[in-house]
Design an enzyme around this catalytic site. Sequence first.
Site, PDB file in Angstrom:
ATOM      1  N   GLN A 169      44.838  30.538  54.911  1.00  9.60           N
ATOM      2  CA  GLN A 169      45.804  30.653  53.814  1.00  9.60           C
ATOM      3  C   GLN A 169      47.131  31.227  54.290  1.00  9.60           C
ATOM      4  O   GLN A 169      47.254  31.712  55.406  1.00  9.60           O
ATOM      5  CB  GLN A 169      45.223  31.557  52.720  1.00  9.60           C
ATOM      6  CG  GLN A 169      44.815  32.937  53.227  1.00  9.60           C
ATOM      7  CD  GLN A 169      43.631  33.532  52.493  1.00  9.60           C
ATOM      8  OE1 GLN A 169      43.256  33.086  51.432  1.00  9.60           O
ATOM      9  NE2 GLN A 169      43.040  34.569  53.065  1.00  9.60           N
ATOM     10  N   HIS A 205      40.955  46.806  39.940  1.00  3.85           N
ATOM     11  CA  HIS A 205      40.061  47.476  40.894  1.00  3.85           C
ATOM     12  C   HIS A 205      39.140  48.496  40.214  1.00  3.85           C
ATOM     13  O   HIS A 205      37.987  48.639  40.594  1.00  3.85           O
ATOM     14  CB  HIS A 205      40.883  48.097  42.036  1.00  3.85           C
ATOM     15  CG  HIS A 205      41.518  47.038  42.888  1.00  3.85           C
ATOM     16  ND1 HIS A 205      42.874  46.957  43.114  1.00  3.85           N
ATOM     17  CD2 HIS A 205      40.971  45.980  43.540  1.00  3.85           C
ATOM     18  CE1 HIS A 205      43.118  45.904  43.874  1.00  3.85           C
ATOM     19  NE2 HIS A 205      41.996  45.294  44.142  1.00  3.85           N
ATOM     20  N   GLY A 222      31.670  35.397  53.567  1.00  2.00           N
ATOM     21  CA  GLY A 222      30.706  36.025  52.661  1.00  2.00           C
ATOM     22  C   GLY A 222      29.600  35.072  52.236  1.00  2.00           C
ATOM     23  O   GLY A 222      28.480  35.502  51.935  1.00  2.00           O
ATOM     24  N   ASP A 249      34.971  39.890  45.072  1.00  2.70           N
ATOM     25  CA  ASP A 249      36.402  40.110  44.819  1.00  2.70           C
ATOM     26  C   ASP A 249      37.155  39.007  45.565  1.00  2.70           C
ATOM     27  O   ASP A 249      37.719  39.224  46.625  1.00  2.70           O
ATOM     28  CB  ASP A 249      36.780  41.500  45.347  1.00  2.70           C
ATOM     29  CG  ASP A 249      38.243  41.832  45.089  1.00  2.70           C
ATOM     30  OD1 ASP A 249      38.945  41.031  44.470  1.00  2.70           O
ATOM     31  OD2 ASP A 249      38.676  42.913  45.539  1.00  2.70           O
ATOM     32  N   GLU A 283      35.100  40.187  54.575  1.00  2.00           N
ATOM     33  CA  GLU A 283      36.365  39.515  54.240  1.00  2.00           C
ATOM     34  C   GLU A 283      36.610  38.443  55.307  1.00  2.00           C
ATOM     35  O   GLU A 283      36.487  38.713  56.500  1.00  2.00           O
ATOM     36  CB  GLU A 283      37.498  40.556  54.225  1.00  2.00           C
ATOM     37  CG  GLU A 283      38.911  40.006  54.351  1.00  2.00           C
ATOM     38  CD  GLU A 283      39.333  39.034  53.251  1.00  2.00           C
ATOM     39  OE1 GLU A 283      39.253  39.396  52.062  1.00  2.00           O
ATOM     40  OE2 GLU A 283      39.765  37.913  53.593  1.00  2.00           O
ATOM     41  N   THR A 339      39.421  35.188  46.024  1.00  2.78           N
ATOM     42  CA  THR A 339      40.557  34.387  45.564  1.00  2.78           C
ATOM     43  C   THR A 339      40.039  33.352  44.572  1.00  2.78           C
ATOM     44  O   THR A 339      38.840  33.273  44.305  1.00  2.78           O
ATOM     45  CB  THR A 339      41.205  33.685  46.772  1.00  2.78           C
ATOM     46  OG1 THR A 339      40.189  33.349  47.714  1.00  2.78           O
ATOM     47  CG2 THR A 339      42.203  34.548  47.476  1.00  2.78           C
TER      48      THR A 339
HETATM   49  N1  SAM Z   1      42.133  40.489  43.141  1.00  4.37           N
HETATM   50  C1  SAM Z   1      42.400  39.236  43.674  1.00  4.37           C
HETATM   51  C2  SAM Z   1      42.590  38.138  42.690  1.00  4.37           C
HETATM   52  O1  SAM Z   1      41.703  37.809  41.905  1.00  4.37           O
HETATM   53  O2  SAM Z   1      43.685  37.600  42.665  1.00  4.37           O
HETATM   54  C3  SAM Z   1      41.522  38.882  44.813  1.00  4.37           C
HETATM   55  C4  SAM Z   1      41.960  39.742  45.949  1.00  4.37           C
HETATM   56  S1  SAM Z   1      41.341  39.629  47.519  1.00  4.37           S
HETATM   57  C5  SAM Z   1      42.876  39.552  48.355  1.00  4.37           C
HETATM   58  C6  SAM Z   1      40.570  38.047  47.730  1.00  4.37           C
HETATM   59  C7  SAM Z   1      40.082  37.851  49.145  1.00  4.37           C
HETATM   60  O3  SAM Z   1      38.974  36.961  49.194  1.00  4.37           O
HETATM   61  C8  SAM Z   1      41.123  37.255  50.100  1.00  4.37           C
HETATM   62  O4  SAM Z   1      41.534  38.236  51.004  1.00  4.37           O
HETATM   63  C9  SAM Z   1      40.390  36.096  50.785  1.00  4.37           C
HETATM   64  O5  SAM Z   1      40.684  35.981  52.168  1.00  4.37           O
HETATM   65  C10 SAM Z   1      38.931  36.475  50.521  1.00  4.37           C
HETATM   66  N2  SAM Z   1      37.982  35.352  50.643  1.00  4.37           N
HETATM   67  C11 SAM Z   1      38.131  34.087  50.196  1.00  4.37           C
HETATM   68  N3  SAM Z   1      37.045  33.352  50.509  1.00  4.37           N
HETATM   69  C12 SAM Z   1      36.180  34.185  51.158  1.00  4.37           C
HETATM   70  C13 SAM Z   1      34.890  34.009  51.743  1.00  4.37           C
HETATM   71  N4  SAM Z   1      34.266  32.827  51.704  1.00  4.37           N
HETATM   72  N5  SAM Z   1      34.300  35.077  52.332  1.00  4.37           N
HETATM   73  C14 SAM Z   1      34.933  36.292  52.381  1.00  4.37           C
HETATM   74  N6  SAM Z   1      36.157  36.501  51.860  1.00  4.37           N
HETATM   75  C15 SAM Z   1      36.770  35.466  51.243  1.00  4.37           C
END
Ligand code: SAM
Length: 284
Positions: free
Chosen positions: A33, A64, A140, A157, A108, A159
Amino acid sequence: MNPEFWFTEKYSETCGFTFKVKEVLQTKTSKFQRLDILDTYDFGRVMLLDGLVMLTEKDEFVYHEMITNVPLFAHPNPKDVLVIGGGDGGTVRELSKHTYLNSITEVEIDDIVVKGAKEFMMFVGCGYDNKKVNLIIGDGIEFVKDKKSAYDVIIVDSTDPFGPAEGLFSGEFYSNVKNALRENGFVVAQAENPYYDTKWMMRSVNNMRKAFENSVECYLAYIPTYPSGMWNFAIGYKGVKPSKSFDSGRYNKLGLKLKYYNEKIHRACFALPEFVKELLDKNV
Ligand code: SAM
């Protein structure tokens, strides 16, 4: 004279959310991304992933506090917590306030998010200062596949359901999450909003319901910089219903200084407007 720079997050083809930017602090692209960190007039520092607002300094506390405290205070005795996603650190910052926890593991997928938060957004990046937080850079979806009865609470948590996060909203993922939870365990996931692209909210809740044999409740929080301001969380349970359970002894003993969550919010956030209930009852 510098030209004015306004950013717009498109909510649909015909509407969006616009604010004026003071400065672009960082722009980076990984294989997953694009990350932008902005300084703004109204919301302080803002993190974008692929042009979507992940968090702002002004209102991140709502998201959070609500994604962590609802499952933690509903659980009778949480010890080990897994966070999937959450690379900005805000969720592990809130978990760190629960000093009785044995372990906090975060998986993450993209380390540019963690590094960006630590460099420019320490109000959330400080979550990684706690020695109890074990950060794993990885997927994850893969991580939970072989886990059995390992966690009391799992927090997704993520995207939005595109790119690497798409599988985090699927039925197969939620089934693996269920196996990774102990007795009385909870999974909580950010589950989109009831105004724009409502199919995402409906699908993720339906998929969780299938995996948890309908033992799922939804709750809402009010986050001005997320699409519609009304944000939905889905919580799947293996024991007590989270809306009916609140450990007031542990809550009072910890004496947390929070800005949004409290006992009344815990009980009230599960009250859903009629149109939201109707959407959630549709099978898509
Ligand atoms: N609070 C936020 C929102 O809803 O807009 C989400 C925040 S957090 C930055 C989301 C994180 O999920 C990102 O850093 C992204 O890289 C991570 N992410 C996405 N797909 C993932 C996966 N398959 N395994 C682990 N992390 C993942």
